[in-house]
Design an enzyme around this catalytic site. Structure first.
Site, PDB file in Angstrom:
ATOM      1  N   ASP A  13       0.815  -1.226   0.000  1.00  0.00           N
ATOM      2  CA  ASP A  13       0.000   0.000   0.000  1.00  0.00           C
ATOM      3  C   ASP A  13       0.845   1.272   0.000  1.00  0.00           C
ATOM      4  O   ASP A  13       0.428   2.305   0.512  1.00  0.00           O
ATOM      5  CB  ASP A  13      -0.953   0.045   1.224  1.00  0.00           C
ATOM      6  CG  ASP A  13      -1.774  -1.212   1.340  1.00  0.00           C
ATOM      7  OD1 ASP A  13      -2.231  -1.701   0.295  1.00  0.00           O
ATOM      8  OD2 ASP A  13      -1.947  -1.710   2.464  1.00  0.00           O
ATOM      9  N   LYS A  16       2.242   2.275  -5.019  1.00  0.00           N
ATOM     10  CA  LYS A  16       2.886   1.771  -6.245  1.00  0.00           C
ATOM     11  C   LYS A  16       2.001   1.997  -7.457  1.00  0.00           C
ATOM     12  O   LYS A  16       2.486   2.213  -8.552  1.00  0.00           O
ATOM     13  CB  LYS A  16       3.202   0.271  -6.136  1.00  0.00           C
ATOM     14  CG  LYS A  16       4.207  -0.073  -5.081  1.00  0.00           C
ATOM     15  CD  LYS A  16       4.458  -1.557  -5.015  1.00  0.00           C
ATOM     16  CE  LYS A  16       3.262  -2.356  -4.559  1.00  0.00           C
ATOM     17  NZ  LYS A  16       2.830  -2.130  -3.174  1.00  0.00           N
ATOM     18  N   GLY A  40      -4.477  -4.230  -4.735  1.00  0.00           N
ATOM     19  CA  GLY A  40      -5.499  -3.409  -5.386  1.00  0.00           C
ATOM     20  C   GLY A  40      -5.056  -1.985  -5.412  1.00  0.00           C
ATOM     21  O   GLY A  40      -4.403  -1.515  -4.487  1.00  0.00           O
ATOM     22  N   HIS A  41      -5.332  -1.302  -6.492  1.00  0.00           N
ATOM     23  CA  HIS A  41      -5.106   0.133  -6.473  1.00  0.00           C
ATOM     24  C   HIS A  41      -6.157   0.838  -7.312  1.00  0.00           C
ATOM     25  O   HIS A  41      -6.731   0.272  -8.237  1.00  0.00           O
ATOM     26  CB  HIS A  41      -3.674   0.484  -6.900  1.00  0.00           C
ATOM     27  CG  HIS A  41      -3.306   0.013  -8.257  1.00  0.00           C
ATOM     28  ND1 HIS A  41      -2.529  -1.097  -8.464  1.00  0.00           N
ATOM     29  CD2 HIS A  41      -3.598   0.506  -9.466  1.00  0.00           C
ATOM     30  CE1 HIS A  41      -2.378  -1.273  -9.751  1.00  0.00           C
ATOM     31  NE2 HIS A  41      -3.009  -0.316 -10.393  1.00  0.00           N
ATOM     32  N   GLN A 223       2.125  -5.896  -3.190  1.00  0.00           N
ATOM     33  CA  GLN A 223       2.490  -5.954  -1.761  1.00  0.00           C
ATOM     34  C   GLN A 223       3.837  -5.241  -1.522  1.00  0.00           C
ATOM     35  O   GLN A 223       4.139  -4.299  -2.224  1.00  0.00           O
ATOM     36  CB  GLN A 223       2.506  -7.397  -1.241  1.00  0.00           C
ATOM     37  CG  GLN A 223       1.121  -8.026  -1.140  1.00  0.00           C
ATOM     38  CD  GLN A 223       0.666  -8.682  -2.426  1.00  0.00           C
ATOM     39  OE1 GLN A 223       1.447  -9.327  -3.098  1.00  0.00           O
ATOM     40  NE2 GLN A 223      -0.585  -8.530  -2.777  1.00  0.00           N
TER      41      GLN A 223
HETATM   42  P1  IMP Z   1      -2.758 -12.739   1.827  1.00  0.00           P
HETATM   43  O1  IMP Z   1      -1.836 -12.177   0.826  1.00  0.00           O
HETATM   44  O2  IMP Z   1      -4.213 -12.493   1.532  1.00  0.00           O
HETATM   45  O3  IMP Z   1      -2.467 -14.172   2.132  1.00  0.00           O
HETATM   46  O4  IMP Z   1      -2.488 -11.965   3.217  1.00  0.00           O
HETATM   47  C1  IMP Z   1      -1.273 -12.096   3.938  1.00  0.00           C
HETATM   48  C2  IMP Z   1      -0.855 -10.779   4.558  1.00  0.00           C
HETATM   49  O5  IMP Z   1      -0.491  -9.863   3.528  1.00  0.00           O
HETATM   50  C3  IMP Z   1      -1.952 -10.070   5.358  1.00  0.00           C
HETATM   51  O6  IMP Z   1      -1.344  -9.377   6.430  1.00  0.00           O
HETATM   52  C4  IMP Z   1      -2.521  -9.085   4.370  1.00  0.00           C
HETATM   53  O7  IMP Z   1      -3.135  -7.988   5.018  1.00  0.00           O
HETATM   54  C5  IMP Z   1      -1.259  -8.670   3.639  1.00  0.00           C
HETATM   55  N1  IMP Z   1      -1.511  -8.187   2.278  1.00  0.00           N
HETATM   56  C6  IMP Z   1      -1.796  -8.903   1.183  1.00  0.00           C
HETATM   57  N2  IMP Z   1      -1.927  -8.117   0.116  1.00  0.00           N
HETATM   58  C7  IMP Z   1      -1.702  -6.859   0.527  1.00  0.00           C
HETATM   59  C8  IMP Z   1      -1.661  -5.599  -0.144  1.00  0.00           C
HETATM   60  O8  IMP Z   1      -1.851  -5.471  -1.354  1.00  0.00           O
HETATM   61  N3  IMP Z   1      -1.380  -4.526   0.656  1.00  0.00           N
HETATM   62  C9  IMP Z   1      -1.124  -4.635   1.976  1.00  0.00           C
HETATM   63  N4  IMP Z   1      -1.150  -5.793   2.632  1.00  0.00           N
HETATM   64  C10 IMP Z   1      -1.434  -6.896   1.915  1.00  0.00           C
END
Ligand code: IMP
Length: 438
Positions: A13, A16, A40-41, A223
């Site tokens: 977040d 990017k 997501g953006h 991420q």
């Molecule tokens: P997952 O990717 O859904 O398995 O989540 C694993 C961890 O990554 C969690 O703490 C989510 O909140 C975090 N996470 C996954 N995608 C994002 C993102 O795009 N931005 C911020 N945190 C993310």
């Protein structure tokens, strides 16, 4: 550019989306190389406002080839929806390609993701619940279905049904779940996946050809470094590798092709989900950053945890990714503050440590060591040249550069496209009074 990788330098977040959207103008090819619709953006442009989770923002530029690489896990219903939304609002997706090697997220992955979290109870990861972890687990276990499998409809359907039956058994017997709706859901996913057939391609070959033509390629990570499966705050991480090294694996190009790696960081820090966060602010200051910075998740709407900028984290990101440039976003969010704290080191058992501790158990217990810098108390959101920034802002930027030892290439000071500054002397941001053209 020739081949530029853009990575998150914190916990995701970082903005990017805006950075890659700006850089797309100078690119011929844009590749998303890992993650899935956990990212997501929001992109706002002449076509309107769009929330994209899978399609690279290069899609809005007709001259850009937008690629979803083999390292991405694709929920076919989400991709179908994004394509339909784009097309219905006048954005052609003729320039979109999906790697034949990308794995598919299936309904049982989503169910398993949620079941695992419930089972973990207090120790939960705080995932986005999009099936990301179980889909990557199946990829590693060689039990996944890929985009290329869609090309043979009969075998594809059989494959999905066999995997679904095996997962249903686990879900019922080990987790006491009702799987009555699973077959119907899988059918919906199969249909969505089949509808994506025209977009499937050998994207590594497309990239190879583009590189031979000396085209400019932008490799876009989702991420951030601290959510990296290997280099982040395990187990509170995502299930892929957002770091720059994976840009090659997830897109199918060789490491010698990369020319630059830019790390995107906010002027402060945020994190969603569980896990340690040394500079987290749980009181009024955190609320201030959340409100002014509008720190609520694009994918899940969750309020983000907020804290001061952590330079130990940034130095770690600089090393792991081999950063050649920093993009500092949301600088304007700090406009109203009298003083700005920046974490330069950690304290653990009375000792000061400057680098990321090798043990997560230690990282969970460190105390931040802060340096306090004066705020600028001015609205900087309309400034378009680095030399016009207040002296305190320039001092803040140079403090970051000195401590991380990576030049600042780009500053973002507002959500709109035009609210950014490309820094011409990035290793030291000049003051107007320095008398040199900044
Ligand atoms: P997952 O990717 O859904 O398995 O989540 C694993 C961890 O990554 C969690 O703490 C989510 O909140 C975090 N996470 C996954 N995608 C994002 C993102 O795009 N931005 C911020 N945190 C993310």
């Amino acid at each position: 550019m020739p081949v530029l990788v853009v990575v998150g330098a914190q916990w995701g977040d970082e903005g990017k989306g805006k950075v890659t959207d700006l850089l797309c103008e100078e690119a011929d090819v844009v590749v998303r190389y890992q993650g899935g619709n956990n990212a997501g953006h929001t992109v706002e442009n002449a076509y309107g406002k769009f929330a994209l989770h899978l399609v690279p923002s290069g899609i809005f530029h007709q001259h850009v080839l937008a690629i979803i690489g083999n390292g991405v896990v694709v929920d076919p219903t989400v991709l179908r929806k994004e394509i339909d939304e784009l097309e219905s609002r006048g954005v052609s997706t003729a320039n979109l390609r999906v790697s034949a090697g990308a794995h598919l997220i299936m309904p049982y992955h989503i169910l398993l993701d949620r079941v695992y979290e419930v089972r973990l109870g207090k120790g939960k990861i705080g995932t986005t619940g999009r099936g990301i972890g179980p889909a990557y687990a199946d990829k590693a276990a060689r039990q996944g279905v890929r985009m290329q499998d869609v090309l043979d409809p009969h075998t594809f359907r059989e494959q999905v049904k066999a995997f679904m039956a095996a997962k249903a058994e686990v879900l019922v017997k080990a987790y006491d779940q009702d799987v009555g709706h699973l077959e119907e859901e899988c059918e919906r996913y199969i249909e969505a996946a089949e509808s994506l057939r025209p977009y499937i391609d050998d994207t590594a070959l497309l990239l190879w050809n583009a590189l031979r033509r000396e085209e400019r390629v932008l490799l876009e990570g989702a991420q951030g470094t601290m959510l990296d499966l290997d280099h982040g705050t395990y187990p509170y991480v995502t299930s892929s590798n957002p770091v720059a090294g994976y840009a090659c694996v997830g897109s199918g190009i060789g490491p010698m092709e990369l020319s630059e790696v830019w790390g995107v960081t906010k002027a402060y820090t945020t994190r969603v989900g569980e896990g340690p966060f040394p500079t987290e602010l749980t009181g009024e200051e955190g609320d201030y950053l959340r409100e002014v910075g509008q720190e609520f998740g694009t994918t899940t709407g969750r309020p983000r945890r907020c804290g001061w900028l952590d330079l130990v984290v940034l130095r770690h990101a600089a090393r792991i990714n081999g950063l050649t440039g920093l993009c500092l976003t949301k600088l304007d969010v700090l406009d109203g503050l009298d003083a700005i704290k920046v974490c330069t080191a950690y304290r653990y058992q009375g000792e000061e440590i400057r680098e990321m501790p090798p043990s997560q158990a230690v990282f969970a217990k460190v105390e931040p060591v802060y340096e306090e810098l004066p705020g600028w108390k001015t609205d900087i959101s309309g400034i378009t040249s680095a030399r016009d920034l207040p002296n305190e802002t320039i001092d803040f930027l140079n403090f970051v550069v000195r401590n991380v030892r990576v030049p600042i290439s780009l500053i973002s000071l507002g959500p709109r496209r035009e609210q950014h500054i490309k820094v011409p002397h990035p290793d030291h941001v000049q003051r107007a009074s320095d008398g040199r053209q900044a």
